[in-house]
Design a protein around this motif. Structure first.
Motif, short mmCIF file in Angstrom:
data_model
loop_
_atom_site.label_atom_id
_atom_site.label_comp_id
_atom_site.label_asym_id
_atom_site.label_seq_id
_atom_site.Cartn_x
_atom_site.Cartn_y
_atom_site.Cartn_z
N CYS A 135 0.82 -1.22 0.00
CA CYS A 135 0.00 0.00 0.00
C CYS A 135 0.85 1.26 0.00
CB CYS A 135 -0.90 -0.01 1.23
SG CYS A 135 -1.86 1.51 1.46
N PRO A 136 0.75 2.09 -1.03
CA PRO A 136 1.53 3.34 -1.05
C PRO A 136 1.05 4.34 -0.01
CG PRO A 136 0.01 3.28 -2.90
CD PRO A 136 -0.05 1.92 -2.26
N TYR A 137 -0.22 4.29 0.38
CA TYR A 137 -0.71 5.21 1.40
C TYR A 137 -0.12 4.89 2.77
CZ TYR A 137 -3.94 6.60 -2.22
OH TYR A 137 -4.48 7.04 -3.40
N GLU A 146 12.50 6.94 -4.66
CA GLU A 146 13.50 5.89 -4.72
C GLU A 146 13.29 4.98 -5.93
OE1 GLU A 146 16.05 5.76 -2.94
OE2 GLU A 146 15.65 6.60 -0.95
N LYS A 147 14.31 4.20 -6.23
CA LYS A 147 14.23 3.24 -7.33
C LYS A 147 13.26 2.13 -6.92
CE LYS A 147 17.18 0.90 -10.67
NZ LYS A 147 18.56 0.63 -11.10
N THR A 148 12.17 2.04 -7.63
CA THR A 148 11.03 1.23 -7.20
C THR A 148 10.55 0.32 -8.32
OG1 THR A 148 10.35 2.98 -5.67
CG2 THR A 148 8.68 1.35 -6.27
N ALA A 149 10.03 -0.84 -7.95
CA ALA A 149 9.43 -1.76 -8.91
C ALA A 149 8.03 -2.12 -8.48
CB ALA A 149 10.28 -3.02 -9.04
N VAL A 150 7.21 -2.48 -9.45
CA VAL A 150 5.89 -3.04 -9.20
C VAL A 150 5.88 -4.45 -9.77
CG1 VAL A 150 3.43 -2.92 -9.76
CG2 VAL A 150 4.68 -0.82 -9.18
N LEU A 151 5.54 -5.41 -8.94
CA LEU A 151 5.47 -6.81 -9.37
C LEU A 151 4.02 -7.15 -9.65
CD1 LEU A 151 6.64 -9.60 -9.87
CD2 LEU A 151 6.64 -9.98 -7.38
N LYS A 221 20.58 -8.84 -13.00
CA LYS A 221 20.19 -8.25 -11.71
C LYS A 221 19.84 -6.79 -11.89
CE LYS A 221 23.50 -11.04 -9.03
NZ LYS A 221 24.65 -10.97 -8.08
N ILE A 222 18.98 -6.30 -11.00
CA ILE A 222 18.75 -4.86 -10.90
C ILE A 222 18.76 -4.48 -9.42
CG2 ILE A 222 17.45 -4.63 -13.06
CD1 ILE A 222 14.88 -4.48 -11.35
N SER A 223 19.33 -3.34 -9.12
CA SER A 223 19.27 -2.84 -7.74
C SER A 223 17.94 -2.13 -7.55
CB SER A 223 20.44 -1.90 -7.47
OG SER A 223 20.38 -0.77 -8.34
N ILE A 224 17.43 -2.17 -6.34
CA ILE A 224 16.09 -1.65 -6.09
C ILE A 224 15.99 -1.25 -4.61
CG2 ILE A 224 14.82 -3.73 -5.32
CD1 ILE A 224 13.71 -1.61 -8.28
N LYS A 225 15.11 -0.31 -4.30
CA LYS A 225 14.89 0.11 -2.92
C LYS A 225 13.56 -0.40 -2.37
CE LYS A 225 18.41 2.66 -1.55
NZ LYS A 225 19.16 2.40 -0.29
N ALA A 226 12.57 -0.55 -3.25
CA ALA A 226 11.25 -0.98 -2.80
C ALA A 226 10.50 -1.66 -3.94
CB ALA A 226 10.45 0.20 -2.27
N ILE A 227 9.65 -2.59 -3.57
CA ILE A 227 8.79 -3.28 -4.53
C ILE A 227 7.36 -3.24 -4.00
CG2 ILE A 227 8.31 -5.43 -5.76
CD1 ILE A 227 11.13 -6.30 -5.19
N TYR A 228 6.42 -2.99 -4.88
CA TYR A 228 5.01 -3.09 -4.52
C TYR A 228 4.42 -4.35 -5.15
CZ TYR A 228 5.05 1.74 -2.85
OH TYR A 228 5.31 2.89 -2.15
N SER A 229 3.60 -5.04 -4.37
CA SER A 229 2.97 -6.24 -4.88
C SER A 229 1.64 -6.45 -4.17
CB SER A 229 3.88 -7.46 -4.64
OG SER A 229 3.27 -8.64 -5.10
N ARG A 230 0.62 -6.83 -4.92
CA ARG A 230 -0.66 -7.20 -4.33
C ARG A 230 -0.85 -8.70 -4.51
NH1 ARG A 230 -4.18 -2.02 -6.42
NH2 ARG A 230 -3.57 -0.61 -4.75
N LEU A 231 -0.90 -9.39 -3.41
CA LEU A 231 -0.89 -10.84 -3.45
C LEU A 231 -2.30 -11.42 -3.40
CD1 LEU A 231 1.97 -11.56 -0.90
CD2 LEU A 231 2.13 -11.23 -3.37
N PRO A 232 -2.47 -12.59 -3.98
CA PRO A 232 -3.73 -13.32 -3.74
C PRO A 232 -3.80 -13.70 -2.26
CG PRO A 232 -2.13 -14.71 -4.87
CD PRO A 232 -1.55 -13.33 -4.84
N PHE A 233 -4.98 -13.95 -1.77
CA PHE A 233 -5.14 -14.21 -0.34
C PHE A 233 -6.32 -15.14 -0.10
CE2 PHE A 233 -7.65 -10.46 -1.37
CZ PHE A 233 -8.89 -10.77 -0.82
N PHE A 234 -6.41 -15.62 1.13
CA PHE A 234 -7.60 -16.35 1.56
C PHE A 234 -7.92 -15.91 2.98
CE2 PHE A 234 -3.90 -18.98 2.45
CZ PHE A 234 -4.10 -19.39 3.76
N GLN A 235 -9.11 -16.23 3.45
CA GLN A 235 -9.51 -15.85 4.79
C GLN A 235 -8.61 -16.52 5.82
OE1 GLN A 235 -12.00 -13.72 6.00
NE2 GLN A 235 -12.18 -13.03 3.86
#
Length: 303
Positions: A135-137, A146-151, A221-235
């Motif tokens: 969550c970016p918020y 920063e150097k950022t990736a989205v997965l 390889k790539i250098s990175i500071k942060a990655i954002y990812s939204r994962l599948p989930f279950f209860q």
């Protein structure tokens, strides 16, 4: 030691949403039992943000302060343990714990959250909630610029990277395999100088959860500071489904405007019903659920 066996309300889940509901119900003079297994989903996250008056505190510190305040209400009791069985009985519900204790109540609130499905990428689990973010918020300000990736991939990848571009322009989209973006989406990302990397990911190199590099299966390889990812989930808790509560298409517990599930007498709050996960929203949801349950208890006797 819990001497009492029957309560007006049992809250399953004692993190932010459950504690918020407990306060609402305690202030309504309700006999409440809060059951908690002690495994909040954000236990690995070092700091919580975007929750006014608590910005930057640790998740554990916020929970501890909340519990200390809820303990003040003498009609609220706490039980440390895992709920493993739940059945409908006459005039309420019965819950059995892993250690064999049995409690009954008129109403149940499930504030049990969700469990993320961690991908099989070496280092991902260790970085989740620290430098791999959802969550970016909640965390975007701390890695702004920063150097950022989205997965992600496809429509989700496009929309997510578009959102994150508000916090940093040093951005790339990792599809972890062949891109499913449309031609139009690719043109827009190129226009904004957002690189699309389709190489499959092998591992995350990190130091105590702080990511340093992403290693791909082709050994680049790539250098990175942060990655954002939204994962599948279950209860996180299977008991609502055992009791017959329906889920939405997204896998969240289905509730109405009063946070009642599809089974009478059962309510839900927090991450188990909310798509946008944050401490502030979980607390708001719990507070409202507590008030809603209290209203139903009043309505059932005031006839």
């Amino acid at each position: 030691m819990i001497q009492q066996k029957h309560f007006e309300v049992i809250i399953v889940g004692g993190s932010y949403s459950g504690l918020s509901a407990a306060m609402s119900l305690g202030r309504s003079l309700r006999e409440v039992l809060v059951m908690d297994s002690g495994l909040p989903c954000n236990r690995q996250t070092p700091h919580s943000h975007n929750f006014i008056t608590h910005d930057g505190e640790t998740p554990a510190a916020i929970s501890a302060k909340a519990k200390l305040q809820v303990v003040f209400y003498k009609t609220v009791q706490f039980y440390s343990g895992l709920a493993v069985e739940a059945v409908k009985i006459q005039n309420g519900f019965e819950i059995k714990t892993e250690s064999g204790d049995v409690f009954t109540s008129k109403k149940i609130l499930f504030a049990t959250g969700i469990k993320d499905l961690i991908p099989e990428i070496k280092g991902f689990a260790e970085c989740w909630g620290i430098s791999v973010l959802h969550c970016p918020y909640c965390h975007g300000y701390e890695v702004k610029g920063e150097k950022t990736a989205v997965l992600a991939n496809g429509d989700m990848g496009f929309e997510f990277v578009k959102m994150i571009s508000n916090w940093t322009k040093d951005l790339r989209l990792l599809t972890n395999g062949k891109s499913t973006l449309t031609s139009e989406q690719k043109v827009i990302l190129e226009k904004h100088e957002i690189e699309i990397l389709e190489d499959e990911i092998d591992s995350f190199l990190h130091e105590n959860g702080t990511i340093q590099e992403i290693v791909f299966k082709n050994q680049s390889k790539i250098s990175i500071k942060a990655i954002y990812s939204r994962l599948p989930f279950f209860q996180h808790c299977y008991l609502p489904e055992v009791l017959g509560c329906e889920l939405t298409e997204m896998g969240l517990l289905k509730v109405d405007m009063m946070q009642r599930t599809t089974i009478p007498g059962i309510y839900a709050s927090g991450d188990s019903i909310i798509q946008a996960r944050s401490v502030a929203m979980a607390i708001s949801s719990g507070s409202f659920a507590g008030a809603s349950i209290n209203k139903e208890l009043i309505d059932q006797v005031f006839i």
